[in-house]
Design a protein around this motif. Structure first.
Motif, short mmCIF file in Angstrom:
data_model
loop_
_atom_site.label_atom_id
_atom_site.label_comp_id
_atom_site.label_asym_id
_atom_site.label_seq_id
_atom_site.Cartn_x
_atom_site.Cartn_y
_atom_site.Cartn_z
N GLU A 4 32.72 19.67 84.90
CA GLU A 4 31.72 18.63 84.65
C GLU A 4 31.75 18.32 83.16
O GLU A 4 31.83 19.23 82.33
N GLY A 5 31.67 17.00 82.86
CA GLY A 5 31.71 16.61 81.46
C GLY A 5 30.74 15.48 81.18
O GLY A 5 30.22 14.84 82.11
N GLY A 10 24.75 11.09 76.74
CA GLY A 10 24.44 11.23 78.16
C GLY A 10 24.62 9.97 78.98
O GLY A 10 24.34 9.97 80.18
N SER A 11 25.09 8.88 78.36
CA SER A 11 25.29 7.63 79.12
C SER A 11 26.43 7.75 80.12
O SER A 11 26.42 7.10 81.15
N VAL A 12 27.44 8.57 79.79
CA VAL A 12 28.58 8.75 80.68
C VAL A 12 28.64 10.21 81.11
O VAL A 12 28.59 11.12 80.28
N ARG A 13 28.71 10.42 82.44
CA ARG A 13 28.91 11.77 82.99
C ARG A 13 30.07 11.70 83.95
O ARG A 13 30.28 10.67 84.59
N PHE A 14 30.84 12.79 84.04
CA PHE A 14 31.97 12.76 84.96
C PHE A 14 32.27 14.15 85.50
O PHE A 14 31.86 15.17 84.92
N THR A 15 32.95 14.16 86.65
CA THR A 15 33.43 15.42 87.24
C THR A 15 34.88 15.20 87.66
O THR A 15 35.31 14.07 87.92
N ILE A 107 33.70 18.65 77.88
CA ILE A 107 33.45 19.41 79.11
C ILE A 107 32.26 20.34 78.92
O ILE A 107 32.18 21.08 77.93
N ASP A 108 31.32 20.29 79.88
CA ASP A 108 30.12 21.14 79.83
C ASP A 108 30.31 22.45 80.60
O ASP A 108 29.63 23.43 80.31
#
Ligand SMILES: [Zn+2]
Length: 159
Positions: A4-5, A10-15, A107-108
């Motif tokens: 998860e990134g 925080g406007s864009v999140r992705f997996t 990446i989180d």
């Protein structure tokens, strides 16, 4: 490994699914340095493009650097970043359409600690940037001799 990134604002999140998630590849090229900040290098991971899911796609912007070796003078590598906060997120290249290369900085998910590192494009590094190598690290003035996949396979780290 599922990653998860997100960008900083925080406007864009992705997996995405990443069979090659070790952050071992430090790129010291001028494009990574200028667009990514950090210690003078950026770290790319290997992922499967078809698994990439994006929230906030409308905030994405793409940067393609100048490249004298390309027929049209533009690098085919598309660097995706957030247009609001500037965070670099991932790279995608139409020559390898099945792959996507997220930046480790975006990446989180906690990433595994690589047993050895590759330092690449050191011929383009800033003079102040010290290449700090461990005993098993490899250094290349241009591109490395192993792909992300080959590095993970040699060290038995494919997930
Ligand atoms: Zn952002």
């Amino acid at each position: 490994m599922k990653l998860e990134g997100s960008c900083h604002c925080g406007s864009v999140r992705f997996t995405l699914e990443s069979p090659h998630p070790y952050p071992y590849n430090r790129c010291y090229c001028s494009i990574c340095r200028k667009t990514q900040g950090g210690g003078g290098y950026a770290v790319n991971l290997g992922g499967e493009y078809e698994t990439l899911k994006v929230e906030g796609e409308e905030h994405l912007t793409v940067y393609q650097a100048k490249d004298d070796r390309s027929p049209d003078g533009i690098s085919p590598l598309k660097r995706h970043f957030c247009s609001k906060c500037g965070s670099s997120l991932w790279c995608w290249d139409h020559r390898w359409p099945d792959l996507v290369h997220p930046f480790a900085s975006a990446i989180d998910t906690p990433l595994p600690d690589p047993p050895e590192l590759v330092h690449l494009m050191t011929g383009s590094k800033a003079p102040w940037c010290r290449v700090e190598t461990g005993p098993d690290d490899k250094v290349f003035t241009e591109y490395p001799d192993e792909s992300l996949a080959a590095w993970h396979e040699r060290l038995n780290l494919t997930s």
